[in-house]
Design a protein around this motif. Structure first.
Motif, PDB file in Angstrom:
ATOM      1  N   PRO A  41       0.830  -1.211   0.000  1.00  0.00           N
ATOM      2  CA  PRO A  41       0.000   0.000   0.000  1.00  0.00           C
ATOM      3  C   PRO A  41       0.861   1.257   0.000  1.00  0.00           C
ATOM      4  CG  PRO A  41      -0.481  -1.408   1.921  1.00  0.00           C
ATOM      5  CD  PRO A  41       0.674  -2.013   1.204  1.00  0.00           C
ATOM      6  N   LEU A  42       0.411   2.271  -0.738  1.00  0.00           N
ATOM      7  CA  LEU A  42       1.121   3.557  -0.781  1.00  0.00           C
ATOM      8  C   LEU A  42       0.128   4.653  -0.383  1.00  0.00           C
ATOM      9  CD1 LEU A  42       3.896   4.758  -1.457  1.00  0.00           C
ATOM     10  CD2 LEU A  42       3.166   4.985  -3.826  1.00  0.00           C
ATOM     11  N   ASP A  43      -0.001   4.866   0.919  1.00  0.00           N
ATOM     12  CA  ASP A  43      -0.999   5.789   1.464  1.00  0.00           C
ATOM     13  C   ASP A  43      -0.333   6.831   2.354  1.00  0.00           C
ATOM     14  OD1 ASP A  43      -2.888   4.123   0.317  1.00  0.00           O
ATOM     15  OD2 ASP A  43      -3.154   2.949   2.151  1.00  0.00           O
ATOM     16  N   LEU A  44      -0.830   8.061   2.269  1.00  0.00           N
ATOM     17  CA  LEU A  44      -0.262   9.151   3.073  1.00  0.00           C
ATOM     18  C   LEU A  44      -1.181   9.535   4.221  1.00  0.00           C
ATOM     19  CD1 LEU A  44       1.330  11.836   0.724  1.00  0.00           C
ATOM     20  CD2 LEU A  44       2.468  10.172   2.191  1.00  0.00           C
ATOM     21  N   TYR A  45      -0.543   9.818   5.362  1.00  0.00           N
ATOM     22  CA  TYR A  45      -1.259  10.229   6.569  1.00  0.00           C
ATOM     23  C   TYR A  45      -0.731  11.571   7.066  1.00  0.00           C
ATOM     24  CZ  TYR A  45      -2.976   5.426   7.031  1.00  0.00           C
ATOM     25  OH  TYR A  45      -3.579   4.224   6.818  1.00  0.00           O
ATOM     26  N   PHE A  46      -1.628  12.308   7.718  1.00  0.00           N
ATOM     27  CA  PHE A  46      -1.261  13.588   8.326  1.00  0.00           C
ATOM     28  C   PHE A  46      -1.401  13.466   9.841  1.00  0.00           C
ATOM     29  CE2 PHE A  46      -3.059  17.640  10.027  1.00  0.00           C
ATOM     30  CZ  PHE A  46      -1.950  18.444   9.858  1.00  0.00           C
ATOM     31  N   CYS A  47      -0.384  13.929  10.580  1.00  0.00           N
ATOM     32  CA  CYS A  47      -0.441  13.907  12.044  1.00  0.00           C
ATOM     33  C   CYS A  47      -0.995  15.231  12.555  1.00  0.00           C
ATOM     34  CB  CYS A  47       0.946  13.662  12.644  1.00  0.00           C
ATOM     35  SG  CYS A  47       0.974  13.864  14.449  1.00  0.00           S
ATOM     36  N   ASP A  48      -2.096  15.139  13.245  1.00  0.00           N
ATOM     37  CA  ASP A  48      -2.764  16.332  13.762  1.00  0.00           C
ATOM     38  C   ASP A  48      -1.950  17.012  14.861  1.00  0.00           C
ATOM     39  OD1 ASP A  48      -4.944  17.674  12.990  1.00  0.00           O
ATOM     40  OD2 ASP A  48      -6.412  16.346  13.925  1.00  0.00           O
ATOM     41  N   ASP A  49      -1.033  16.283  15.477  1.00  0.00           N
ATOM     42  CA  ASP A  49      -0.302  16.835  16.622  1.00  0.00           C
ATOM     43  C   ASP A  49       0.953  17.605  16.206  1.00  0.00           C
ATOM     44  OD1 ASP A  49      -2.190  15.802  18.395  1.00  0.00           O
ATOM     45  OD2 ASP A  49      -1.221  13.840  18.365  1.00  0.00           O
ATOM     46  N   CYS A  50       1.793  16.999  15.333  1.00  0.00           N
ATOM     47  CA  CYS A  50       3.037  17.687  14.974  1.00  0.00           C
ATOM     48  C   CYS A  50       3.081  18.079  13.494  1.00  0.00           C
ATOM     49  CB  CYS A  50       4.255  16.834  15.323  1.00  0.00           C
ATOM     50  SG  CYS A  50       4.543  15.469  14.183  1.00  0.00           S
ATOM     51  N   ALA A  51       2.033  17.724  12.725  1.00  0.00           N
ATOM     52  CA  ALA A  51       1.900  18.108  11.310  1.00  0.00           C
ATOM     53  C   ALA A  51       2.812  17.317  10.372  1.00  0.00           C
ATOM     54  CB  ALA A  51       2.102  19.607  11.105  1.00  0.00           C
ATOM     55  N   LEU A  52       3.390  16.226  10.849  1.00  0.00           N
ATOM     56  CA  LEU A  52       4.202  15.408   9.945  1.00  0.00           C
ATOM     57  C   LEU A  52       3.300  14.635   8.973  1.00  0.00           C
ATOM     58  CD1 LEU A  52       7.061  14.307   9.212  1.00  0.00           C
ATOM     59  CD2 LEU A  52       6.568  12.382  10.724  1.00  0.00           C
ATOM     60  N   VAL A  53       3.698  14.648   7.690  1.00  0.00           N
ATOM     61  CA  VAL A  53       3.032  13.814   6.693  1.00  0.00           C
ATOM     62  C   VAL A  53       3.881  12.566   6.491  1.00  0.00           C
ATOM     63  CG1 VAL A  53       2.441  13.688   4.234  1.00  0.00           C
ATOM     64  CG2 VAL A  53       1.818  15.715   5.580  1.00  0.00           C
ATOM     65  N   GLN A  54       3.265  11.402   6.500  1.00  0.00           N
ATOM     66  CA  GLN A  54       4.042  10.163   6.518  1.00  0.00           C
ATOM     67  C   GLN A  54       3.287   9.010   5.868  1.00  0.00           C
ATOM     68  OE1 GLN A  54       4.376   9.238  10.884  1.00  0.00           O
ATOM     69  NE2 GLN A  54       3.101  11.073  10.981  1.00  0.00           N
ATOM     70  N   LEU A  55       4.045   7.994   5.460  1.00  0.00           N
ATOM     71  CA  LEU A  55       3.436   6.786   4.917  1.00  0.00           C
ATOM     72  C   LEU A  55       2.864   5.943   6.045  1.00  0.00           C
ATOM     73  CD1 LEU A  55       5.805   5.187   2.255  1.00  0.00           C
ATOM     74  CD2 LEU A  55       3.909   6.761   1.905  1.00  0.00           C
ATOM     75  N   GLY A  56       1.828   5.190   5.730  1.00  0.00           N
ATOM     76  CA  GLY A  56       1.257   4.303   6.727  1.00  0.00           C
ATOM     77  C   GLY A  56       1.938   2.951   6.761  1.00  0.00           C
ATOM     78  N   TYR A  57       2.472   2.525   5.606  1.00  0.00           N
ATOM     79  CA  TYR A  57       3.041   1.180   5.522  1.00  0.00           C
ATOM     80  C   TYR A  57       4.527   1.279   5.204  1.00  0.00           C
ATOM     81  CZ  TYR A  57       4.033  -3.548   4.070  1.00  0.00           C
ATOM     82  OH  TYR A  57       4.585  -4.786   3.977  1.00  0.00           O
ATOM     83  N   VAL A 213       6.023  10.764  -3.729  1.00  0.00           N
ATOM     84  CA  VAL A 213       5.574   9.765  -2.759  1.00  0.00           C
ATOM     85  C   VAL A 213       5.958   8.385  -3.265  1.00  0.00           C
ATOM     86  CG1 VAL A 213       3.582   8.782  -1.568  1.00  0.00           C
ATOM     87  CG2 VAL A 213       3.623  11.233  -2.131  1.00  0.00           C
ATOM     88  N   TYR A 214       6.868   7.734  -2.573  1.00  0.00           N
ATOM     89  CA  TYR A 214       7.107   6.321  -2.829  1.00  0.00           C
ATOM     90  C   TYR A 214       7.586   5.638  -1.569  1.00  0.00           C
ATOM     91  CZ  TYR A 214      11.482   8.491  -4.780  1.00  0.00           C
ATOM     92  OH  TYR A 214      12.599   9.246  -5.027  1.00  0.00           O
ATOM     93  N   HIS A 215       7.667   4.324  -1.614  1.00  0.00           N
ATOM     94  CA  HIS A 215       7.859   3.571  -0.364  1.00  0.00           C
ATOM     95  C   HIS A 215       9.147   3.943   0.361  1.00  0.00           C
ATOM     96  CE1 HIS A 215       4.946   0.769  -2.442  1.00  0.00           C
ATOM     97  NE2 HIS A 215       4.372   1.006  -1.284  1.00  0.00           N
ATOM     98  N   GLU A 216      10.143   4.408  -0.384  1.00  0.00           N
ATOM     99  CA  GLU A 216      11.396   4.773   0.274  1.00  0.00           C
ATOM    100  C   GLU A 216      11.237   6.030   1.116  1.00  0.00           C
ATOM    101  OE1 GLU A 216      14.393   5.212  -2.666  1.00  0.00           O
ATOM    102  OE2 GLU A 216      14.072   3.202  -3.427  1.00  0.00           O
ATOM    103  N   HIS A 217      10.286   6.875   0.722  1.00  0.00           N
ATOM    104  CA  HIS A 217      10.085   8.145   1.435  1.00  0.00           C
ATOM    105  C   HIS A 217       9.028   7.956   2.509  1.00  0.00           C
ATOM    106  CE1 HIS A 217      11.629  10.702  -2.186  1.00  0.00           C
ATOM    107  NE2 HIS A 217      12.574   9.992  -1.619  1.00  0.00           N
ATOM    108  N   LEU A 218       9.478   7.735   3.715  1.00  0.00           N
ATOM    109  CA  LEU A 218       8.532   7.473   4.799  1.00  0.00           C
ATOM    110  C   LEU A 218       7.914   8.763   5.317  1.00  0.00           C
ATOM    111  CD1 LEU A 218      10.691   4.897   6.763  1.00  0.00           C
ATOM    112  CD2 LEU A 218       9.002   4.471   4.989  1.00  0.00           C
TER     113      LEU A 218
END
Ligand code: ZN
Length: 406
Positions: A41-57, A213-218
């Motif tokens: 899976p290649l999905d992006l998430y946003f952290c409401d606390d520190c604003a980091l955007v990151q992969l889920g998997y 966005v790709y798997h290497e970029h967490l």
């Protein structure tokens, strides 16, 4: 995925799904095409606390980095950028000749060569055994290991502390950020500088460059989560600047200890990020809508050209291109081949879509009417280089920020 990689908060929101994709740098040999190709899976998430955007998997790093086909030296833009940056760092921080400079994710040694030419001792870290061997042969001492606390402590014992540590284009690969930052602290002199270069999230959002966005970029960094991360480890981001490289990057300067004073550049960029909505989920939901729009427009543009009987090929076969091709489902029925300079990829097939990768010279013998330029961040360099192709009527299709023809 349960916890944010920087703040360990649990308020994570998924805002973009690029589907299941194979690892973007796992190019295939002809005899492997019929085999099962692992996809994740290649999905992006946003952290409401520190604003980091990151992969889920997270794909296990051993599967991604041990045999790595990307070589920094293959474009002209990168060596020039790194040489300039090395000169700037040495001049700005008054780094004495003979100081140790370490680069994490040093690839073929392109960045370190600039420091070496300025009289510094240099040491690289890169887990890609094949590329580290190239660097060692070229006289850039490179440790073929993942950088972590242990590897770092060993290097410090052997070589002493580093005045400068750089990490360009690697910081978003790190699965265990705390361990990595501890490693940096162990190797960095008390008055040393840690320099991080990363693709900048604000540029990515504004250009709709989802192909970063790709798997290497967490992780996908804005400045704020980086300040949170380093503060956790008694380090401080004291200066920041933006750079055009890779379609828009930030260069962040970090030192040991806290409250020695941040420069105005840090406060100014944090304020701008807040103003541009980087700390709010809606910004990312809008981004996801624009990403879907790029796909729709690109696919219909290519379909129309094919219907007119035009020949199309890909220009370049970079990692980011595979995110684009796999998300848009653009295969060999649309693109005859991908013309690529890097010999490590020639003769192979792109992951997922299985487009044959051929040498640039071979492509010149049989040029298409249109090139879809996948490493669009180096467009200016290509326009210059392919002048002859363009003079004969050849055109480039640039997919980002909106598909268009030049
Ligand atoms: Zn967080």
């Amino acid at each position: 995925m349960k916890k944010c990689r920087i703040c360990e908060g649990r308020n994570l929101h998924k805002f973009l799904s690029l589907g299941r994709q194979p690892h973007c740098n796992r190019f295939l040999r002809e005899q492997d095409l019929a085999l099962d190709e692992p996809a994740y899976p290649l999905d992006l998430y946003f952290c409401d606390d520190c604003a980091l955007v990151q992969l889920g998997y997270v794909v296990p790093p051993e599967k991604m980095f041990r045999d790595y086909p990307y070589v920094s030296g293959t474009t002209a833009t990168l060596p020039a950028h790194f040489q300039r940056l090395a000169q700037e760092i040495v001049a700005r921080f008054d780094v004495p000749r003979g100081s140790l400079v370490a680069d994490i994710g040093s690839n073929d040694g392109t960045f370190l060569r600039g420091f070496q030419q300025l009289g510094m001792r240099v040491l690289g870290f890169d887990p890609a055994v094949n590329i580290a061997a190239l660097a060692n042969e070229a006289g850039i001492e490179t440790v073929p290991e993942f950088f972590d606390r242990d590897v770092s402590a060993r290097a410090a014992a052997e070589k002493g502390k580093a005045k400068v540590i750089t990490a360009a284009g690697v910081f978003y690969h790190v699965p265990d950020l705390p361990d990595f930052v501890e490693g940096v602290r162990a190797l960095l002199a008390d008055d040393g500088i840690f320099v991080v270069q990363a693709i900048y999230l604000l540029d990515m959002i504004e250009k709709t460059s989802f192909d970063n966005v790709y798997h290497e970029h967490l992780c996908y960094y804005s400045l704020k989560p980086l300040t949170v991360l380093f503060n956790r480890f008694n380090m401080e981001v004291f200066e920041v600047e933006r750079a055009p490289i890779h379609g828009g990057s930030i260069i962040v300067y970090v030192r040991q200890g806290i409250s020695r004073g941040r420069k105005e550049s840090v406060e100014a960029l944090l304020a701008e990020e807040a103003r541009r909505g980087l700390y709010s989920l809606e910004t990312y939901q809008e981004f996801a809508c624009r990403v879907a729009g790029v796909r729709e427009k690109l696919v219909s543009l290519l379909r129309d050209l094919r219907a007119q009987g035009k020949g199309i090929a890909a220009y370049g076969a970079p990692a980011k291109g595979n995110t684009m091709l796999n998300y848009c489902r653009i295969g060999p029925d649309v693109l005859r081949y991908a013309a690529e300079k890097n010999p490590l990829k020639q003769g192979l097939y792109t992951p997922g879509m299985h487009i044959p990768v051929i040498a640039e010279e071979k492509a010149r013998e049989d040029p298409p009417d249109y090139y879809l330029v996948l490493p669009w961040n180096f467009l200016d360099e290509f326009l210059e280089k392919e002048r002859e192709f363009r003079e004969r009527g050849g055109r480039f299709i640039v997919p980002i920020p909106e598909p268009h023809i030049v």
